[in-house]
Design an enzyme around this catalytic site. Structure first.
Site, mmCIF file in Angstrom:
data_model
loop_
_atom_site.group_PDB
_atom_site.id
_atom_site.type_symbol
_atom_site.label_atom_id
_atom_site.label_comp_id
_atom_site.label_asym_id
_atom_site.label_seq_id
_atom_site.Cartn_x
_atom_site.Cartn_y
_atom_site.Cartn_z
ATOM 1 C CG ASP A 116 -2.011 -1.014 1.303
ATOM 2 O OD1 ASP A 116 -2.047 -1.798 0.271
ATOM 3 O OD2 ASP A 116 -2.906 -0.854 2.109
ATOM 4 C CG ASP A 117 0.083 3.803 2.206
ATOM 5 O OD1 ASP A 117 -0.995 3.602 1.973
ATOM 6 O OD2 ASP A 117 0.398 4.013 3.456
ATOM 7 C CG HIS A 166 -4.509 2.648 -0.550
ATOM 8 N ND1 HIS A 166 -5.493 2.034 0.496
ATOM 9 C CD2 HIS A 166 -3.618 3.211 0.303
ATOM 10 C CE1 HIS A 166 -5.093 2.044 1.690
ATOM 11 N NE2 HIS A 166 -3.904 2.732 1.840
ATOM 12 C CG HIS A 170 -3.765 7.090 3.032
ATOM 13 N ND1 HIS A 170 -4.105 6.838 4.254
ATOM 14 C CD2 HIS A 170 -3.310 5.941 2.618
ATOM 15 C CE1 HIS A 170 -3.818 5.864 4.937
ATOM 16 N NE2 HIS A 170 -3.293 5.115 3.556
ATOM 17 C CE1 TYR A 207 -4.738 6.443 8.142
ATOM 18 C CE2 TYR A 207 -6.588 7.205 7.018
ATOM 19 C CZ TYR A 207 -5.298 7.367 7.536
ATOM 20 O OH TYR A 207 -4.679 8.372 7.255
ATOM 21 C CG HIS A 260 2.477 0.383 4.407
ATOM 22 N ND1 HIS A 260 2.173 -0.414 5.525
ATOM 23 C CD2 HIS A 260 1.259 0.909 3.995
ATOM 24 C CE1 HIS A 260 0.983 -0.341 5.757
ATOM 25 N NE2 HIS A 260 0.363 0.515 5.055
HETATM 26 NI NI NI Z 1 -2.619 3.095 3.435
#
Ligand code: NI
Length: 310
Positions: A116-117, A166, A170, A207, A260
């Site tokens: 992710d991210d 995603h 965020h 989250y 991540h």
């Molecule tokens: Ni995230």
């Protein structure tokens, strides 16, 4: 003269009998060894849990010999400065993993690694590690990160991995109006489609924060909601050993692992995670492969066993 010849013949005959005896007993030993190792080979590979139990039990001669051989090999490797060999339960060969196509995760021990991210500056290192294991994974990038690193996303797509969504920046989707949820997802999906040529369907809400309202909006956007069951909290504990240990301990067949690829410590843990899980017989699949391409829009998924009961 005759006596001397007779004596020599006798000596030769005795020597012959002795030699034959040695040969026969050696053969018996070889046969016995072979039979022993066949029997050992026919035994199922001990799992980590029953290996631990065997430590305290009385070992059979064959098991004791195997244990001693492993100890010797480990000691030799240590002296030579080589990586010690994996314990007996870890020597199963890494399975051959199809990068694309159908994988039957009701039969295989599958795990879906997810990142992710990102994408970030170190995403290429994760891709290299995955390639070494012929493994595929699923990425949940952020729109604003893709805008900064379009080439990194292109590299992910080119390597045959799955790409989800995603959100753009965020936010906690549950705190947004539906129209803003839509904008976060749609804007990111548009950019991913523009960069890779493929429009993503899977969404991982930031989250893991969902609600009936958010799920309803994601269902309207035709998006399955992908959560996870394995979380090493790699953003909090930026420690490679801890991330590796935590993932390996928590993973079970059908798991979805959250990581991540923007953290150096996580990127460093990935090759070790791949090695440990491959040795435990896991096949690395995308999230869609994990569910046999049967994901439904608006439905949330955490791990295959919990979701499909197998
Ligand atoms: Ni995230």
């Amino acid at each position: 003269m005759v006596e001397a010849q007779t004596a020599r013949r006798r000596i030769a005959a005795v020597a012959g009998i002795v030699a034959l005896g040695i040969c026969l007993s050696a053969t018996v030993v070889v046969v016995a060894r072979t039979a022993g190792s066949d029997e050992a080979a026919a035994k199922p590979v001990a799992s980590a849990s029953n290996l631990a139990a065997e430590d305290s039990d009385v070992l059979s001669e064959e098991q004791a010999r195997a244990r001693d051989r492993a100890k010797l090999a480990a000691e030799r490797a240590r002296i030579l400065g080589l990586q010690p060999p994996a314990p007996a339960d870890e020597v199963a060969p890494a399975p051959a993993i199809p990068v694309t196509g159908d994988v039957d995760c009701s039969v295989l021990k599958c795990v879906a690694l997810t990142f992710d991210d990102g994408p970030g500056a170190q995403t290429s290192q994760v891709l290299a590690a995955l390639a070494e294991y012929n493994a595929v994974a699923t990425w949940f990038p952020l729109g604003e990160m893709i805008a900064d690193n379009p080439d990194a996303l292109r590299a992910i797509a080119a390597a045959g991995h799955e790409i989800g969504n995603h959100s753009w920046s965020h936010p906690q989707l549950t705190a947004l109006r539906e129209r803003d949820v839509n904008r976060q997802i749609t804007r990111t999906a548009d950019l991913i489609a523009e960069v890779t040529g493929v429009r993503p369907t899977l969404v991982r809400p930031p989250y893991g924060s969902v609600s009936r309202r958010v799920n309803g909006e994601l269902a309207r956007l035709q998006a399955p909601i992908i959560l996870w069951d394995v979380d090493p909290l790699d953003w909090r504990y930026q420690n490679t050993d801890r991330v590796h240990r935590s993932v390996v301990r928590q993973t079970k067949p059908g798991s979805i692992v959250l990581m991540h690829d923007i953290h150096r410590t996580t990127v460093a843990a990935v090759p070790r995670i791949l090695r440990s899980l491959a040795h435990r017989g896991y096949t690395f699949v995308t999230v869609s492969q994990l569910y046999g391409n049967s994901l439904q829009p608006g439905r949330a998924y955490t791990d295959r066993r919990a979701d499909l009961g197998r």
